[in-house]
Design a protein around this motif. Structure first.
Motif, PDB file in Angstrom:
ATOM      1  N   LEU A 170       0.706  -1.267  -0.480  1.00 45.56           N
ATOM      2  CA  LEU A 170      -0.343   0.154  -0.423  1.00 45.56           C
ATOM      3  C   LEU A 170       0.501   1.227   0.099  1.00 45.56           C
ATOM      4  CD1 LEU A 170      -2.956  -0.801   2.491  1.00 45.56           C
ATOM      5  CD2 LEU A 170      -2.485  -1.669   0.135  1.00 45.56           C
ATOM      6  N   GLN A 171       2.444   1.188   0.693  1.00 46.11           N
ATOM      7  CA  GLN A 171       2.737   2.751   0.769  1.00 46.11           C
ATOM      8  C   GLN A 171       3.014   2.996  -0.511  1.00 46.11           C
ATOM      9  OE1 GLN A 171       2.669   4.545   3.093  1.00 46.11           O
ATOM     10  NE2 GLN A 171       4.645   5.492   1.646  1.00 46.11           N
ATOM     11  N   ILE A 172       4.002   1.986  -1.412  1.00 48.07           N
ATOM     12  CA  ILE A 172       4.805   1.957  -2.673  1.00 48.07           C
ATOM     13  C   ILE A 172       3.699   2.026  -3.563  1.00 48.07           C
ATOM     14  CG2 ILE A 172       5.349   0.155  -4.308  1.00 48.07           C
ATOM     15  CD1 ILE A 172       6.846  -1.884  -2.867  1.00 48.07           C
ATOM     16  N   ILE A 173       2.649   1.739  -3.817  1.00 49.82           N
ATOM     17  CA  ILE A 173       1.327   1.918  -4.266  1.00 49.82           C
ATOM     18  C   ILE A 173       0.866   3.829  -4.181  1.00 49.82           C
ATOM     19  CG2 ILE A 173      -1.000   1.971  -4.684  1.00 49.82           C
ATOM     20  CD1 ILE A 173      -0.884  -0.741  -4.599  1.00 49.82           C
ATOM     21  N   SER A 174       0.717   4.378  -3.457  1.00 46.91           N
ATOM     22  CA  SER A 174       0.628   5.447  -2.675  1.00 46.91           C
ATOM     23  C   SER A 174       1.445   6.282  -3.272  1.00 46.91           C
ATOM     24  CB  SER A 174       0.715   5.874  -1.266  1.00 46.91           C
ATOM     25  OG  SER A 174       0.537   7.000  -0.482  1.00 46.91           O
ATOM     26  N   ASN A 175       3.076   5.940  -3.207  1.00 51.94           N
ATOM     27  CA  ASN A 175       4.134   6.897  -3.436  1.00 51.94           C
ATOM     28  C   ASN A 175       4.741   6.752  -4.867  1.00 51.94           C
ATOM     29  OD1 ASN A 175       5.327   6.609  -0.802  1.00 51.94           O
ATOM     30  ND2 ASN A 175       6.806   5.242  -0.763  1.00 51.94           N
ATOM     31  N   ALA A 176       4.155   5.885  -5.739  1.00 50.43           N
ATOM     32  CA  ALA A 176       4.122   5.602  -6.948  1.00 50.43           C
ATOM     33  C   ALA A 176       3.068   6.572  -7.428  1.00 50.43           C
ATOM     34  CB  ALA A 176       4.054   4.165  -7.309  1.00 50.43           C
ATOM     35  N   SER A 177       2.132   6.024  -6.936  1.00 52.24           N
ATOM     36  CA  SER A 177       0.894   7.002  -7.529  1.00 52.24           C
ATOM     37  C   SER A 177       1.128   8.707  -7.233  1.00 52.24           C
ATOM     38  CB  SER A 177      -0.530   6.729  -6.672  1.00 52.24           C
ATOM     39  OG  SER A 177      -1.322   5.965  -6.946  1.00 52.24           O
ATOM     40  N   LYS A 178       2.013   9.137  -6.520  1.00 55.36           N
ATOM     41  CA  LYS A 178       2.690  10.794  -6.692  1.00 55.36           C
ATOM     42  C   LYS A 178       3.089  10.735  -7.430  1.00 55.36           C
ATOM     43  CE  LYS A 178       0.672  10.855  -1.854  1.00 55.36           C
ATOM     44  NZ  LYS A 178       1.433  11.500  -0.718  1.00 55.36           N
ATOM     45  N   LEU A 179       4.308   9.698  -7.965  1.00 55.80           N
ATOM     46  CA  LEU A 179       5.328  10.156  -8.666  1.00 55.80           C
ATOM     47  C   LEU A 179       5.307   9.663  -9.808  1.00 55.80           C
ATOM     48  CD1 LEU A 179       8.603  10.766  -8.377  1.00 55.80           C
ATOM     49  CD2 LEU A 179       8.909   8.416  -8.234  1.00 55.80           C
ATOM     50  N   LEU A 180       4.623   8.801 -10.043  1.00 51.24           N
ATOM     51  CA  LEU A 180       4.595   8.736 -12.140  1.00 51.24           C
ATOM     52  C   LEU A 180       3.535   9.210 -12.771  1.00 51.24           C
ATOM     53  CD1 LEU A 180       4.914   4.502 -12.069  1.00 51.24           C
ATOM     54  CD2 LEU A 180       6.384   5.870 -11.612  1.00 51.24           C
ATOM     55  N   ARG A 181       2.682  10.025 -11.817  1.00 47.39           N
ATOM     56  CA  ARG A 181       1.886  10.608 -12.638  1.00 47.39           C
ATOM     57  C   ARG A 181       2.843  12.170 -12.500  1.00 47.39           C
ATOM     58  NH1 ARG A 181      -3.108   8.984 -12.513  1.00 47.39           N
ATOM     59  NH2 ARG A 181      -3.520  11.313 -13.549  1.00 47.39           N
ATOM     60  N   HIS A 182       3.870  12.534 -12.690  1.00 46.03           N
ATOM     61  CA  HIS A 182       4.202  13.806 -12.631  1.00 46.03           C
ATOM     62  C   HIS A 182       5.045  13.565 -14.464  1.00 46.03           C
ATOM     63  CE1 HIS A 182       7.728  17.340 -12.796  1.00 46.03           C
ATOM     64  NE2 HIS A 182       6.475  17.632 -12.156  1.00 46.03           N
ATOM     65  N   PRO A 183       5.446  14.601 -15.039  1.00 48.53           N
ATOM     66  CA  PRO A 183       5.453  14.558 -16.615  1.00 48.53           C
ATOM     67  C   PRO A 183       7.362  13.475 -16.319  1.00 48.53           C
ATOM     68  CG  PRO A 183       4.250  16.718 -15.818  1.00 48.53           C
ATOM     69  CD  PRO A 183       4.914  15.542 -14.632  1.00 48.53           C
ATOM     70  N   ASN A 184       7.681  14.468 -14.793  1.00 49.01           N
ATOM     71  CA  ASN A 184       8.511  13.965 -15.702  1.00 49.01           C
ATOM     72  C   ASN A 184      10.101  13.507 -13.425  1.00 49.01           C
ATOM     73  OD1 ASN A 184      10.039  14.520 -18.619  1.00 49.01           O
ATOM     74  ND2 ASN A 184       9.558  16.894 -17.746  1.00 49.01           N
ATOM     75  N   PRO A 185       9.506  12.562 -13.288  1.00 47.88           N
ATOM     76  CA  PRO A 185       9.936  11.833 -12.646  1.00 47.88           C
ATOM     77  C   PRO A 185      11.269  12.043 -11.782  1.00 47.88           C
ATOM     78  CG  PRO A 185       9.020  10.068 -13.776  1.00 47.88           C
ATOM     79  CD  PRO A 185       8.979  11.516 -14.213  1.00 47.88           C
ATOM     80  N   ASP A 186      10.982  12.554 -10.990  1.00 44.93           N
ATOM     81  CA  ASP A 186      13.071  12.075 -10.290  1.00 44.93           C
ATOM     82  C   ASP A 186      13.644  11.040 -10.582  1.00 44.93           C
ATOM     83  OD1 ASP A 186      15.280  12.829  -9.031  1.00 44.93           O
ATOM     84  OD2 ASP A 186      14.182  13.693  -7.110  1.00 44.93           O
ATOM     85  N   TYR A 187      14.060  10.732 -11.113  1.00 44.70           N
ATOM     86  CA  TYR A 187      15.234   9.376 -11.034  1.00 44.70           C
ATOM     87  C   TYR A 187      15.448   8.260  -9.979  1.00 44.70           C
ATOM     88  CZ  TYR A 187      15.050   9.944 -15.823  1.00 44.70           C
ATOM     89  OH  TYR A 187      14.516  10.055 -17.519  1.00 44.70           O
TER      90      TYR A 187
END
Length: 997
Positions: free
Chosen positions: A824-841
């Motif tokens: 659940l924590q991974i899903i929450s973090n990934a949802s916020k990050l992957l929707r950004h056009p240029n996610p931080d590596y």
């Protein structure tokens, strides 16, 4: 000269002894820190409960001080107190012992699994440490140690603090501390001995008791009883009889063609090595006295099987190699590659330039020639053959990292429709786009792509990401990825040229919730649908089945709904206003001779003749006005008639479909519109660009309704902008009179301007709002120029999506609370990050590390379950107890074994050690070990011991004696002993009476 020098010789220097020395300043700084932390005076502490050191929260504070140029770090460690329910009561006795002295005798928290070493050695709940700074040398000399200890003693005496204060001496790795604790009339000295080897005379309990007795120097003739707590720790490292249950992947079956392309959709999972390296068994005798037990150099009563308390902890392998984690890590590394496709394949730029010119000429001839290519048979072999012919000029076949067999399997997995044998090439796959459409009742896992901005789990984009990830790991790395991507791009062009829909894509316009690559493939499918419809002479199928065609939406929708959609002008149709802006940034395909759809003249004459037959007669009004033939009618719009031709019904025209757009095109359109500025001219031009679809609909309406006016169009297109009211005429009759709304009467209104410029033209005669040829070429070009790094960035959300689905699938069979929380924590973090056009590596790498951590936990759970034989346990109750025990081992630092060595878990652990002992000494085979009982082994003196020698022995000696004189107060004394193979430590806390000595 001598007389002159006499006055100077009389001058002498005066030393001011009132100036503070460096030592005094240091003591003052220590006192200031104790005052700031409110560690002055006595404080009331509740008695410690059992296990409070394990369940409680430890906190610390840090300050920096210096002794001259030598820097020290002062750290306050303490167990966080719970919020008190009531007010603390003052201690009635002024001379009560400090809390630290009381903790020395407390037996509720011996051998805590996670705590500071001083907590384990002395059992104190609060203490302060003064240690050298990070860049300073260790305090080794005895004089410096005594100077620090005297400073501590003075600071404690001046402040009245009852908190133990320690000084770290010697090298830091030795963990040597000396300290002091002061109370009213009492003092405790904390001393320590650390040696490399255990002296022979002190390698057992009797020798340690001699040291303790001699140190306390009890003057009483009957020595008070000494309480003893003992813990032996045994380490199990040999897992030969319980091999790691992870099965290695069958690479031949995966890629050899036996199983087929279906295996490409499965990500590997599990650890390649045993993630559990050691099992530590701690056997504890918590309450013993000196006369009960014997432990000397000849005989010992300390049998681990008879210990009343067992506890177990596991040592986990550091960063075990896991298959899923390796897949993700290797694929993520491609994001940092900067090479282009040409650089990776090593093509010659000059040679490539000539070949590109040939390709362009062929592309132009393909566009201008009206003939179509007839494909009689579509199969994997034909697709691969055509792709190989086109790629032969780029590289030699023997240099390709992917073999034909592997490539065929991948293509068959990506394009399952290619295995079918259609009877007609033009209608080969009419339902290919809907073959893998989402189910009606989508499960929760399926909708994760909305959160990650990836793609549905059954889409071709999702499958492509899995294939590229597998090819990158198993077949040639980045070169294999480039080869497969080129094959994919060639297949896309092949399908575009031959009107074959791309499978695994939902019908309709691009889904902006998905990744950009998925949107591009959906756009290509839209182009193929339009092209097929145009080539077949049919009206194109709706792009969105749920919304229907434009004419159907306007006909079937209620007036209120249409008015709401059009209440703010053309806001609801901005996505459709692409044609005018296309003129500015696309020119090569803007030919006036390109039409949306063309029918033959014979069909037009028949349609017009049928329309003329339906007419009842000539209109009564405007008979002299020129009338055109009606074209492009869909059906009448209810009972509405034209305002100027009352007997002529109002027809809904056939209109063009809005142009589908991907998110990059929408962003490009927004930038172009924003660059027009806020001036009147810019606003006017912006409105014209956004009204391209409005103008097309007006032209279609004029063609379908000759002699109509703007009011007629508004009544259909935006009913809310046509206001009707009942009025009385000259004769007193009530009639309904209508007029345009106020906003339609504004001077310079875009609707009025567009109506005046619109010419009667049916949709099939208009320039296409959506140029499928141009958009398809743009998509194919976009795909062709993708670098491996760009492709990886596009597909990384899909891979993370697939990895999470895999972990949820594997977790469902294990039921581990920490894993569920981690996912659940991974899903929450990934949802916020992957929707950004240029996610931080770096943040993406953290998410991948979290996925690897979850995979490791699941692998550890399976390893422990295999070792404890849970699957073989027939008793349901015992099986549930073992499962809870294994889950506790994963989440807690140390777990107590119910029933010690006689419980279900204890028996299994005992057998593990017995098996390891037999395997190590090669004395008995496995069968004899399993068949022999514990009593038989104990009765056989020649048999090998069930347990190896203890890796560590910890002994706590405690007593209360008057010290230093017989008439002194009885004070707590404690000594903690650690005996290991290469470590011998004695940590003593010896209290003395400072009033009566």
């Amino acid at each position: 000269m001598a007389a002159d020098s006499d006055p100077e010789s009389d001058v002498f220097e005066i030393t001011d002894f009132t100036t503070a020395s460096e030592w005094e300043r240091f003591v003052s700084k220590v006192e200031e820190v104790l005052n700031d932390w409110k560690l002055i005076g006595s404080s009331v502490h509740k008695p410690l409960e059992k296990g409070e050191y394990n369940s409680g929260i430890w906190e610390e504070k840090t300050e920096e001080i210096s002794f001259a140029d030598y820097k020290f770090t002062v750290t306050h460690h303490y167990l966080k107190k719970e919020s008190p329910d009531g007010e603390e009561k003052e201690e009635p006795e002024e001379d009560a012992f400090p809390a630290a002295m009381q903790d020395l005798l407390c037996m509720n928290n011996d051998f805590p699994p996670r705590a500071h070493c001083l907590v384990r050695w002395y059992g104190v709940r609060e203490f302060v440490i003064i240690s050298p700074g990070a860049n300073n040398d260790a305090i080794i000399s005895e004089s410096k140690c005594n100077l620090l200890l005297s400073s501590v003693s003075v600071a404690l005496g001046n402040t009245g603090s009852q908190v133990p204060l320690f000084v770290q001496i010697q090298q830091k790795w030795r963990r040597m501390y000396a300290g002091e604790c002061q109370g009213p009339g009492v003092r405790t000295d904390f001393e320590m001995v650390h040696l490399r080897k255990v002296p022979n005379q002190y390698n057992h309990l009797s020798g340690l008791l001699d040291i303790f007795k001699s140190k306390i120097g009890c003057p009483l003739t009957p020595i008070p009883p000494i309480n003893i707590a003992i813990r032996f720790t045994y380490i199990l490292q040999d897992w030969q009889q319980y091999s790691w249950p992870q099965q290695p992947p069958d690479f031949d079956a995966l890629l050899g063609g036996e199983v087929g392309g279906v295996e490409f959709g499965k990500l590997p999972f599990g650890a390649c090595e045993d993630p559990i390296s050691e099992l530590h068994l701690a056997t504890t005798w918590p309450h013993l006295t000196e006369g009960i037990i014997v432990d000397n150099d000849v005989y010992s009563d300390l049998d681990p099987v008879q210990a009343p308390h067992w506890s177990v902890r596991v040592r986990k392998a550091d960063n075990p190699q896991c298959l899923l984690g390796d897949f993700l890590s290797e694929f993520f590394k491609l994001c940092c590659r900067k090479e282009s496709t040409e650089e990776i394949l090593g093509r010659s730029p000059l040679e490539e330039e000539g070949k590109e010119n040939v390709d362009i000429s062929q592309a132009l001839s393909k566009l201008t020639e009206p003939t179509t290519v007839q494909i009689h048979k579509l199969s994997v072999s034909s697709m691969v053959h055509s792709a190989r012919k086109r790629m032969s000029r780029h590289r030699r076949v023997e240099e390709s990292p992917l073999s034909n067999e592997v490539l065929n399997s991948i293509l068959l997995y990506l394009f399952p429709d290619a295995a079918e044998k259609p009877s007609n090439g033009s209608e080969a796959k009419p339902g290919a786009s809907n073959a893998n459409s989402p189910p009606e009742k989508e499960p929760e896992n399926y909708n994760l792509y909305n959160q990650f901005k990836s793609s549905p789990a059954d889409s071709i984009t999702y499958k492509l990401s899995l294939c590229l990830c597998m090819v990158n790991f198993y077949h040639g790395g980045v070169k294999g990825v480039v080869q497969l991507w080129q094959e994919f791009v060639l297949e896309m062009r092949y399908r575009w040229e031959n009107n074959y829909l791309v499978p695994g894509l939902a019908s309709g316009p691009p889904d902006l919730r998905c990744c950009l690559l998925h949107q591009k493939l959906q756009m290509l499918n839209c182009c193929i649908e339009r092209k097929k419809a145009r080539d077949n002479g049919k009206r194109p199928s709706p792009l969105d089945s749920s919304a229907g065609s434009a004419g159907e939406r306007k006909a079937s929708g209620s007036d209120n709904g249409k008015a709401a959609q059009n209440s703010s002008g053309t806001e609801d149709r901005r996505e459709r206003g692409e044609a005018n802006q296309g003129k500015s940034w696309e020119s090569w395909s803007d030919s006036e001779e390109e039409f949306f759809e063309c029918l033959s003249d014979t069909e037009e004459l028949k349609e017009n003749a049928q329309d003329n037959e339906k007419k009842e007669g000539p209109p009564k009004e405007n008979k002299d006005a020129p009338r055109l033939k009606a074209e492009g009618r869909l059906h009448p719009h209810g009972k509405l008639t034209l305002l100027h031709y009352i007997q002529e019904p109002l027809y809904i025209p056939v209109t063009q479909e809005p142009a589908p757009m991907t998110e990059d095109l929408l962003e490009e359109q927004s930038e172009v519109l924003a660059k027009l500025g806020t001036s009147a001219e810019g606003a006017h031009l912006r409105a014209r660009m956004q009204s391209a679809c409005l103008l097309s609909d007006m032209e279609s309406f004029k063609a379908a309704n000759p002699g109509c006016c703007l009011e007629d169009f508004v009544r259909w297109y935006s009913p809310r902008d046509y206001v009707e009211e009942e009025v009385l005429d000259e004769k007193g009759n009530t009639i309904t009179k209508g007029e345009l709304s106020a906003r339609m009467k504004i001077p310079g209104n875009m609707w009025v301007e567009a109506w005046e410029t619109a010419k009667p033209a049916p949709a099939r005669r208009q320039r296409r709002l959506f140029d499928d040829t141009r958009e398809a070429e743009k998509v194919l070009h976009y795909l062709a120029v993708q670098k491996p790094a760009d492709l990886t960035r596009h597909l990384l959300p899909c891979i993370i999506h697939a990895a999470i689905l895999k972990e949820k699938e594997e977790e469902s069979t294990e039921d581990i609370a920490s894993v569920k929380k981690g996912i659940l924590q991974i899903i929450s973090n990934a949802s916020k990050l992957l929707r950004h056009p240029n996610p931080d590596y770096k943040k993406l790498e953290e998410i991948i590390n979290q996925i690897m951590a979850v995979e490791t936990i699941i692998a550890r759970a399976r390893s422990l379950k295999a070792k404890f034989g849970i699957s073989k346990c027939e008793n349901i109750d015992e099986r549930e107890d073992l499962e809870r025990f294994v889950n506790s081992l994963l989440e807690e630092p140390e777990v107590s074994v119910v029933g010690a060595g006689r419980g279900p878990a204890g028996s299994i652990i005992h057998n593990l050690f017995v098996t390891a002992q037999r395997a190590a000494l090669m004395t008995l085979d496995e069968e004899s070990v399993k068949s022999g009982s514990q009593e038989e082994r104990r009765q056989n003196p020649g048999a090998v011991s069930d347990f190896p020698p203890p890796a560590g022995r910890e002994i706590i000696l405690r007593t209360v004696v008057p010290r230093p004189a017989p008439y002194s107060k009885p004070l707590p004394q404690r000594m903690f002993c650690v005996l290991m193979k290469e470590d011998f430590r004695l940590a003593g806390a010896f209290s003395s009476d400072t009033s009566f000595f």
